[in-house]
Design a protein around this motif. Structure first.
Motif, PDB file in Angstrom:
ATOM      1  N   LEU A 180       1.119  -1.096  -0.128  1.00 16.23           N
ATOM      2  CA  LEU A 180      -0.049   0.433  -0.135  1.00 16.23           C
ATOM      3  C   LEU A 180       0.592   1.181  -0.094  1.00 16.23           C
ATOM      4  N   LEU A 181       0.885   1.851  -0.652  1.00 15.79           N
ATOM      5  CA  LEU A 181       1.045   3.279  -0.520  1.00 15.79           C
ATOM      6  C   LEU A 181       1.185   4.215  -0.010  1.00 15.79           C
ATOM      7  N   GLY A 182       0.280   4.797   0.362  1.00 16.35           N
ATOM      8  CA  GLY A 182      -0.426   5.627   1.639  1.00 16.35           C
ATOM      9  C   GLY A 182       0.016   6.990   1.025  1.00 16.35           C
ATOM     10  N   ASP A 183       0.477   8.375   2.373  1.00 15.07           N
ATOM     11  CA  ASP A 183       0.373   9.492   1.622  1.00 15.07           C
ATOM     12  C   ASP A 183       1.776   9.321   2.282  1.00 15.07           C
ATOM     13  N   GLY A 184       2.278   8.914   2.539  1.00 12.99           N
ATOM     14  CA  GLY A 184       3.304   9.110   3.703  1.00 12.99           C
ATOM     15  C   GLY A 184       2.813   9.006   4.996  1.00 12.99           C
ATOM     16  N   PHE A 185       1.809   9.325   5.934  1.00 11.40           N
ATOM     17  CA  PHE A 185       0.601   9.584   7.346  1.00 11.40           C
ATOM     18  C   PHE A 185      -0.068   8.980   7.708  1.00 11.40           C
ATOM     19  N   ARG A 186      -0.483   8.328   6.783  1.00 14.10           N
ATOM     20  CA  ARG A 186      -1.661   7.417   6.465  1.00 14.10           C
ATOM     21  C   ARG A 186      -1.843   6.847   5.393  1.00 14.10           C
ATOM     22  N   THR A 187      -1.995   5.319   5.654  1.00  9.79           N
ATOM     23  CA  THR A 187      -3.344   3.785   4.464  1.00  9.79           C
ATOM     24  C   THR A 187      -3.902   4.725   3.633  1.00  9.79           C
ATOM     25  N   LEU A 188      -5.149   5.093   4.469  1.00  8.00           N
ATOM     26  CA  LEU A 188      -5.708   5.287   3.987  1.00  8.00           C
ATOM     27  C   LEU A 188      -5.534   6.946   3.667  1.00  8.00           C
ATOM     28  N   VAL A 189      -5.206   7.651   1.786  1.00  6.31           N
ATOM     29  CA  VAL A 189      -4.962   8.816   1.639  1.00  6.31           C
ATOM     30  C   VAL A 189      -6.206  10.050   1.785  1.00  6.31           C
ATOM     31  N   PRO A 190      -6.656  10.999   3.361  1.00  7.20           N
ATOM     32  CA  PRO A 190      -7.734  11.819   2.698  1.00  7.20           C
ATOM     33  C   PRO A 190      -8.282  11.884   1.520  1.00  7.20           C
ATOM     34  N   ASN A 191      -9.164  12.573   0.801  1.00  2.53           N
ATOM     35  CA  ASN A 191      -9.383  13.039  -0.302  1.00  2.53           C
ATOM     36  C   ASN A 191      -9.315  14.676  -0.353  1.00  2.53           C
ATOM     37  N   ALA A 192      -7.453  15.323  -0.361  1.00  3.12           N
ATOM     38  CA  ALA A 192      -7.546  16.477   0.512  1.00  3.12           C
ATOM     39  C   ALA A 192      -6.842  16.750  -0.586  1.00  3.12           C
ATOM     40  N   CYS A 193      -6.431  17.895  -1.295  1.00  2.00           N
ATOM     41  CA  CYS A 193      -5.495  18.489  -1.826  1.00  2.00           C
ATOM     42  C   CYS A 193      -5.898  20.099  -1.837  1.00  2.00           C
ATOM     43  N   ARG A 194      -4.744  20.596  -1.115  1.00  2.00           N
ATOM     44  CA  ARG A 194      -5.236  22.500  -1.492  1.00  2.00           C
ATOM     45  C   ARG A 194      -3.343  23.368  -1.760  1.00  2.00           C
ATOM     46  N   HIS A 195      -3.652  24.760  -2.263  1.00  2.00           N
ATOM     47  CA  HIS A 195      -3.067  25.081  -2.679  1.00  2.00           C
ATOM     48  C   HIS A 195      -2.691  26.213  -1.672  1.00  2.00           C
ATOM     49  N   ARG A 211       2.426  22.785  -3.456  1.00  2.00           N
ATOM     50  CA  ARG A 211       0.447  22.044  -3.387  1.00  2.00           C
ATOM     51  C   ARG A 211       0.362  21.127  -2.262  1.00  2.00           C
ATOM     52  N   THR A 212      -0.208  21.298  -1.379  1.00  2.00           N
ATOM     53  CA  THR A 212      -0.188  20.132  -0.524  1.00  2.00           C
ATOM     54  C   THR A 212      -1.197  18.426  -1.212  1.00  2.00           C
ATOM     55  N   TRP A 213      -1.115  17.238  -0.589  1.00  2.00           N
ATOM     56  CA  TRP A 213      -1.778  16.369  -1.293  1.00  2.00           C
ATOM     57  C   TRP A 213      -2.291  15.828  -0.137  1.00  2.00           C
ATOM     58  N   GLY A 214      -3.454  14.881   0.506  1.00  2.00           N
ATOM     59  CA  GLY A 214      -3.526  13.730   1.091  1.00  2.00           C
ATOM     60  C   GLY A 214      -3.806  14.422   2.925  1.00  2.00           C
ATOM     61  N   SER A 215      -3.414  13.654   4.005  1.00  2.00           N
ATOM     62  CA  SER A 215      -3.077  14.194   5.147  1.00  2.00           C
ATOM     63  C   SER A 215      -3.058  15.619   5.408  1.00  2.00           C
ATOM     64  N   PRO A 216      -2.059  16.209   5.187  1.00  2.00           N
ATOM     65  CA  PRO A 216      -1.016  17.186   5.282  1.00  2.00           C
ATOM     66  C   PRO A 216      -2.262  18.258   4.567  1.00  2.00           C
ATOM     67  N   TRP A 247     -11.621  13.099  -8.391  1.00  2.00           N
ATOM     68  CA  TRP A 247     -11.681  12.926  -9.746  1.00  2.00           C
ATOM     69  C   TRP A 247     -10.920  13.925 -10.637  1.00  2.00           C
ATOM     70  N   SER A 248     -10.791  15.125  -9.077  1.00  2.00           N
ATOM     71  CA  SER A 248     -10.593  16.670  -9.546  1.00  2.00           C
ATOM     72  C   SER A 248      -8.648  16.433 -10.640  1.00  2.00           C
ATOM     73  N   PRO A 249      -9.026  17.237 -11.348  1.00  2.00           N
ATOM     74  CA  PRO A 249      -7.519  17.583 -11.907  1.00  2.00           C
ATOM     75  C   PRO A 249      -6.092  17.310 -10.814  1.00  2.00           C
ATOM     76  N   ASP A 250      -5.847  18.443  -9.782  1.00  2.00           N
ATOM     77  CA  ASP A 250      -4.907  18.536  -9.154  1.00  2.00           C
ATOM     78  C   ASP A 250      -4.895  16.777  -8.045  1.00  2.00           C
ATOM     79  N   PHE A 251      -6.025  16.657  -7.778  1.00  2.00           N
ATOM     80  CA  PHE A 251      -5.534  14.886  -6.573  1.00  2.00           C
ATOM     81  C   PHE A 251      -5.702  14.303  -7.842  1.00  2.00           C
ATOM     82  N   LEU A 252      -5.729  14.016  -8.886  1.00  2.00           N
ATOM     83  CA  LEU A 252      -5.816  13.113  -9.258  1.00  2.00           C
ATOM     84  C   LEU A 252      -3.693  13.387  -9.459  1.00  2.00           C
TER      85      LEU A 252
END
Length: 416
Positions: free
Chosen positions: A32-47, A54-59, A83-88
């Protein structure tokens, strides 16, 4: 490409599974890849304002929550459309980082296998391609769960009925298979009926989280909400004992009143009872139209709902119920196993999933297949089928180096 990326994009979290090795039974290793903090990646993306960072996942989720007081209204304030371009693009960058590739490299490094459940957009294949993830192979939730079972050495006698039940965040897929065995060959799973509900287990976790927050002192902070949701998943597993379980997870030290819940107490609540009863009724109907007089020999239970005891209790009966050690990752891990285990699925056409908004409108898919009806009406998150998601855009998906278009004409669209 020698590796596979299993992708399961749920409503609030996503799971990514990397499969490496040979596409033969027993030849694939999955992590499992995860986001470096969690195995289940929160669907979050922030500029960040005024920055290209850009931050992605848990951060990204933690930054969106901020430093204010904890509030139940903030439980999903961080959510981004997966499904947004940033999250993908974040999925692509995380995958590249795990493989030691440059973040800017947009050449697909792995073959994506997408668990195409309800809520998957019609142009899912195009979105993954534009993100640099490559052209996906699409499979349904039940196929993904069956792959997870098969990868663990699962087997049944000839002509047995296998029932796969995937209770995800916002939907539930139920599919029956007839097992076919021949000497010297692996078993084959022939689809024998399926249905879909547009309800899932996602609300149960938020129900418990709100119970915790209702008992919190005012010094609880918003940044604690993500660990709170992590703790709810652990709490769900503890409820299987049947005994009352005191809350000991995140924010436990900041409660002004002790919280103790039990499996039976929660099972009686409408948000649980209504969903479980609808699921039980649909599972019985799918099993009864599976084309044989036999009852299921085994029930596979996976997805977020399998972590809670309620669905397991509803399905418990003459047939044993199988669950993996980590139900939240079932679909991504199963998708990563698909190239290895595809030969176990019988290449015969079957009716696509139809959406059943409630148990009273569940569809007999065996009858639908016989009459040639392949389209069902549905609403909300349950209106899209794997067939509609990937079949129209990509045409015939083929294995690398092998043109299977002629053979694939007999496959259901989400297996092409």
């Amino acid at each position: 490409m020698s590796g596979v990326l299993g992708i399961d994009l749920q409503y609030t979290w996503s799971t990514l599974a990397l499969g490496e090795g040979r596409p033969v039974p027993g030849g694939t290793r999955v992590c499992l890849l995860g986001d470096g903090f969690r195995t289940l990646v929160p669907n979050a993306c922030r500029h960040e304002p005024g920055s290209s960072e850009r931050t992605w996942g848990s951060p990204a989720a933690l930054r969106a929550l901020g430093e204010g007081p904890a509030d139940a209204n903030l439980l999903t304030v961080w959510r981004t459309d997966p499904w947004s371009p940033d999250f993908l693009d974040g999925v692509r960058e995380r995958t590249a980082r795990c493989l030691g590739l440059p973040r800017s490299d947009r050449k697909p490094a792995l073959r994506p296998v997408l668990c195409a459940g309800p809520g998957t957009p019609q142009d899912a294949a195009r979105r993954l391609e534009e993100a640099g993830l490559g052209t996906p192979v699409g499979i349904g939730p039940a196929q993904a769960l069956a792959c997870r079972w098969l990868a663990g050495g699962g087997t049944l006698p000839d002509r047995s009925i296998l029932l796969a039940v995937v209770c995800a965040e916002r939907s539930t897929a139920v599919e029956a298979y007839q097992v076919q065995c021949a000497e010297g060959r692996p078993l084959r799973l022939r689809p024998a009926g399926a249905s879909l509900l547009d309800v899932g287990a996602g609300p149960w976790g938020f129900m418990v989280a709100r119970e915790v927050l209702a008992r919190c002192r005012e010094d609880a902070r918003a940044g604690d909400l993500l660990p709170l949701l992590d703790s709810v998943r652990e709490y769900a597993a503890q409820l299987h004992s049947g005994a009352p379980v005191p809350w000991a997870g995140a924010l436990a030290g900041q409660l002004f009143e002790r919280l103790v819940l039990s499996r039976d107490d929660l099972a009686r609540r409408p948000e649980v009872a209504d969903t479980v009863e609808a699921l039980r009724t649909v599972a019985e109907r799918v099993a009864s139209v599976s084309g044989t007089a036999s009852r299921p020999s085994l029930i596979l239970l996976g997805g977020a709902g399998a972590a809670w005891p309620f669905v397991h209790d509803a399905l418990r009966g003459p047939a044993p119920v199988w669950r993996s050690p980590d139900p939240y990752t079932d679909l991504a891990v199963g998708a990563a196993r698909w190239p290895e285990l595809r030969e176990y699925f019988h290449p015969a056409a079957t009716a696509p999933y139809l959406t059943a908004p409630s148990a009273d409108t569940a569809v007999d898919l065996t009858a639908a297949a016989a009459s040639g009806s392949g389209s069902g009406s549905g609403s909300g998150s349950g209106g899209t089928t794997p067939a509609a998601v990937l079949g129209d855009h990509t045409g015939h998906l083929v294995d690398e180096g092998t043109d299977r278009r002629k053979d694939d004409e007999n496959l259901p669209p989400w297996l092409r």
